[in-house]
Enzyme design. Structure first.
Site, PDB file in Angstrom:
ATOM      1  N   SER A  24       0.829  -1.211   0.000  1.00  0.00           N
ATOM      2  CA  SER A  24       0.000   0.000   0.000  1.00  0.00           C
ATOM      3  C   SER A  24       0.861   1.257   0.000  1.00  0.00           C
ATOM      4  CB  SER A  24      -0.932  -0.002   1.217  1.00  0.00           C
ATOM      5  OG  SER A  24      -0.197  -0.209   2.397  1.00  0.00           O
ATOM      6  N   ASN A 111      -2.257  -2.682  13.258  1.00  0.00           N
ATOM      7  CA  ASN A 111      -3.714  -2.508  13.249  1.00  0.00           C
ATOM      8  C   ASN A 111      -4.144  -1.275  14.050  1.00  0.00           C
ATOM      9  OD1 ASN A 111      -3.505  -4.869  11.881  1.00  0.00           O
ATOM     10  ND2 ASN A 111      -4.545  -6.145  13.393  1.00  0.00           N
ATOM     11  N   HIS A 157     -39.639  23.694 -11.366  1.00  0.00           N
ATOM     12  CA  HIS A 157     -39.715  22.869 -12.586  1.00  0.00           C
ATOM     13  C   HIS A 157     -38.954  23.537 -13.746  1.00  0.00           C
ATOM     14  CE1 HIS A 157     -43.223  20.803 -10.649  1.00  0.00           C
ATOM     15  NE2 HIS A 157     -43.428  22.017 -10.181  1.00  0.00           N
ATOM     16  N   SER A 278     -12.987  25.903 -26.837  1.00  0.00           N
ATOM     17  CA  SER A 278     -13.154  24.688 -27.623  1.00  0.00           C
ATOM     18  C   SER A 278     -12.006  24.596 -28.612  1.00  0.00           C
ATOM     19  CB  SER A 278     -14.494  24.736 -28.364  1.00  0.00           C
ATOM     20  OG  SER A 278     -14.453  23.903 -29.503  1.00  0.00           O
ATOM     21  N   LYS A 284     -16.460  29.512 -28.645  1.00  0.00           N
ATOM     22  CA  LYS A 284     -16.934  28.862 -27.422  1.00  0.00           C
ATOM     23  C   LYS A 284     -16.179  29.317 -26.183  1.00  0.00           C
ATOM     24  CE  LYS A 284     -19.586  25.950 -26.820  1.00  0.00           C
ATOM     25  NZ  LYS A 284     -19.572  24.521 -27.150  1.00  0.00           N
ATOM     26  N   ASN A 286     -16.534  27.765 -22.394  1.00  0.00           N
ATOM     27  CA  ASN A 286     -17.260  26.725 -21.671  1.00  0.00           C
ATOM     28  C   ASN A 286     -17.032  26.806 -20.162  1.00  0.00           C
ATOM     29  OD1 ASN A 286     -18.159  25.635 -24.133  1.00  0.00           O
ATOM     30  ND2 ASN A 286     -16.254  24.461 -24.352  1.00  0.00           N
ATOM     31  N   GLU A 291     -18.689  22.403 -14.612  1.00  0.00           N
ATOM     32  CA  GLU A 291     -19.048  21.057 -15.084  1.00  0.00           C
ATOM     33  C   GLU A 291     -18.240  19.994 -14.349  1.00  0.00           C
ATOM     34  OE1 GLU A 291     -19.505  20.862 -19.556  1.00  0.00           O
ATOM     35  OE2 GLU A 291     -18.932  22.941 -19.313  1.00  0.00           O
ATOM     36  N   TYR A 318      -9.492  -6.490  12.485  1.00  0.00           N
ATOM     37  CA  TYR A 318      -8.773  -6.102  11.272  1.00  0.00           C
ATOM     38  C   TYR A 318      -8.783  -7.213  10.234  1.00  0.00           C
ATOM     39  CZ  TYR A 318      -5.436  -4.264   7.993  1.00  0.00           C
ATOM     40  OH  TYR A 318      -4.850  -3.806   6.842  1.00  0.00           O
ATOM     41  N   GLN A 323      -7.354  -2.175   4.143  1.00  0.00           N
ATOM     42  CA  GLN A 323      -6.335  -1.372   3.458  1.00  0.00           C
ATOM     43  C   GLN A 323      -6.950  -0.583   2.301  1.00  0.00           C
ATOM     44  OE1 GLN A 323      -2.160  -2.707   3.084  1.00  0.00           O
ATOM     45  NE2 GLN A 323      -2.604  -2.984   0.916  1.00  0.00           N
ATOM     46  N   LYS A 326      -8.181   3.559   2.112  1.00  0.00           N
ATOM     47  CA  LYS A 326      -7.389   4.787   1.972  1.00  0.00           C
ATOM     48  C   LYS A 326      -7.559   5.509   0.653  1.00  0.00           C
ATOM     49  CE  LYS A 326      -4.261   2.836   5.125  1.00  0.00           C
ATOM     50  NZ  LYS A 326      -5.202   1.683   5.060  1.00  0.00           N
TER      51      LYS A 326
HETATM   52  N1  ARG Z   1      -1.103  -1.345   5.216  1.00  0.00           N
HETATM   53  C1  ARG Z   1      -2.038  -1.844   6.148  1.00  0.00           C
HETATM   54  C2  ARG Z   1      -3.377  -1.095   5.992  1.00  0.00           C
HETATM   55  O1  ARG Z   1      -3.337  -0.094   5.387  1.00  0.00           O
HETATM   56  C3  ARG Z   1      -1.544  -1.665   7.530  1.00  0.00           C
HETATM   57  C4  ARG Z   1      -2.125  -2.606   8.510  1.00  0.00           C
HETATM   58  C5  ARG Z   1      -1.621  -3.970   8.246  1.00  0.00           C
HETATM   59  N2  ARG Z   1      -2.032  -4.865   9.262  1.00  0.00           N
HETATM   60  C6  ARG Z   1      -1.979  -6.184   9.087  1.00  0.00           C
HETATM   61  N3  ARG Z   1      -2.388  -6.930  10.062  1.00  0.00           N
HETATM   62  N4  ARG Z   1      -1.546  -6.698   7.985  1.00  0.00           N
HETATM   63  O2  ARG Z   1      -4.411  -1.515   6.447  1.00  0.00           O
END
Ligand code: ARG
Length: 460
Positions: A24, A111, A157, A278, A284, A286, A291, A318, A323, A326
């Site tokens: 991640s 976690n 309306h 445009s 144009k 815009n 938008e 968890y 993950q 995010k």
């Molecule tokens: N990169 C993980 C997340 O964003 C961190 C937590 C990982 N925890 C685990 N038990 N693998 O959730």
């Protein structure tokens, strides 16, 4: 020994594609600062608990300062094994200060760490978004005050309905934004809870002072249950729902302005700074800014729904699924910040064309006022409505505006019409008659502006 935080029990190597799939770091690197802040607070708490010698805690805190500096200056070099931001920071700390870094994670799990990081990060994002909203509201209040004399058609309306003040229209959107600001304050309270000290799921066996951690990190409350603490992403769901609704409000405001800026309406002109041309048609101009604000509401609302689906029936505590919280969160924050910035730019540079608005006001929009005139003469409203309808038809048949019907013609329809009906055909008088709180009169609109500013003073 494998370089992985969790490498001890493993003998076989990870498939490199699995490694990439699992990682991640590409997106959670944004958490570098809050991750370091959380770790520094945790090192201090470990020292207080007697797990770390004071000089060990000191070495860790200083080492983390150096890691932060590398991030800050763009010098942090990611290594292939840096699965996520927590791994990367700890890996680098170990390189900088040696094996004592290995004591930092005592009693902690990624976690409770990631939940803490995310709450710290979101709290800051919320404060920035709150500022954006306040600025937008302040600008709306200022324009509403400066342009209170401008009248325009109000629509239902999308059909011309009754005259309103331009300010009243603008404030109708500002009140939606005000509720968004209020709602965001409420979401913030539930973000502002410390999960650290919950371990992987079953709490922390070391005498860590969680109250101290909360104070260090500025949290208002402690999570009351360690399993809930690592499981709970309600605060992200709530935030995404807030973001979806706020973006939806922006989209409705944008849609009105897109319409009002067409040649057909011509009520407003967008500044060049927020328009684009445009590639084909030279004439144009815009309203891409508006938008895009409108268009982005789909994706933000989608994020809220997506996370809800992710969490539905997820087992306790968890799971790696979490993950996936995010990217939608980061994207929603970025999208809202971008949209609010551009909305403020559009609103503060927009040119009004009061004469075009005035041209769009037609006497038929005072038909309700005509019925109300009769009510003033003692005619029951239902009957007055019917008579006025007949007057509208008569004017249509005669090919003249409603206001051109003579008193004699009107008297044919009902004897209650008198000479004073001639004074009725003023749009200004019409909006002024609506003088209850929440109405279109100057006084009522000024009261709205005061109320909005009072909110800004206590909220900001
Ligand atoms: N990169 C993980 C997340 O964003 C961190 C937590 C990982 N925890 C685990 N038990 N693998 O959730």
């Amino acid at each position: 020994m494998s370089g992985k935080l969790w490498g001890g029990r493993f003998t076989g190597a990870t498939d490199p594609r699995m490694e990439a799939f699992n990682a991640s770091i590409a997106f959670d690197r944004r958490l570098w600062q809050v991750d370091i802040r959380g770790s520094q607070a945790y090192a201090r708490a470990l020292a207080q608990a007697g797990i770390l010698a004071p000089e060990e805690a000191e070495a860790i805190v200083r080492g983390l300062d150096r890691v932060a500096q590398e991030w800050q200056e763009g010098r942090f070099v990611l290594q292939p094994g840096d699965e996520d931001i927590h791994t990367a920071n700890e890996r680098r700390l170990t390189e900088l200060i040696g094996p004592v870094a290995g004591k930092l994670h005592t009693g902690r799990s990624r976690n409770d760490q990631v939940a803490t990081d995310l709450r710290l990060w979101l709290r800051e994002a919320i404060d920035r978004l709150q500022e954006h909203l306040y600025r937008l509201l302040a600008t709306a209040a200022d324009r509403a005050e400066a342009e209170i004399h401008v009248l325009m058609p109000g629509y239902t309306h999308l059909q011309p309905a009754q005259p309103v003040r331009w300010s009243h229209w603008l404030l109708s959107h500002a009140w939606a934004w005000q509720r968004d600001a209020q709602r965001l304050q409420e979401v913030r309270r539930r973000v502002d809870v410390l999960p650290l000290g919950s371990g992987a799921l079953a709490g922390n066996p070391f005498p860590i002072d969680r109250e101290f951690l909360a104070r260090e990190l500025g949290f208002q409350a402690l999570s009351p249950n360690s399993m809930d603490a690592v499981s709970d992403r309600d605060f992200v769901v709530e935030f995404l729902q807030w973001a979806g609704l706020t973006q939806l409000h922006l989209s409705r405001w944008a849609e009105d302005l897109i319409l009002y800026s067409t040649r057909e309406f011509g009520f407003v002109t967008l500044a060049d700074a927020y328009s684009t041309g445009s590639s084909l048609m030279p004439q144009k101009k815009n309203p891409d800014s508006l938008e895009l604000i409108r268009g982005k509401s789909g994706r933000v609302l989608g994020h809220a729904l997506g996370l809800g689906i992710l969490l539905k029936a997820l087992p306790s505590t968890y799971n790696k699924d979490l993950q996936e919280d995010k990217e939608p969160l980061f994207d929603a924050v970025d999208t809202l910040e971008g949209s609010l910035t551009i909305a403020l730019g559009v609103l503060s540079t927009l040119t009004l064309h009061p004469e075009r608005m005035a041209q769009a006001l037609v006497p038929e929009m005072l038909a309700t006022d005509l019925a109300e005139y009769l009510v003033g003469k003692g005619v029951p409203f239902r009957e007055a409505h019917h008579i006025t309808g007949a007057a509208v038809r008569l004017a249509e048949e005669q090919g003249i505006p409603l206001s051109e019907l003579s008193v004699e013609m009107l008297q044919q329809l009902h004897p209650a019409f008198q000479e004073d009906v001639a004074q009725l055909w003023s749009y200004e008088a019409s909006v002024e008659r609506r003088d209850l709180p929440g109405g279109t009169s100057r006084r009522a609109v000024q009261a709205q502006i005061r109320a909005l500013r009072a909110f800004l003073r206590q909220g900001a």
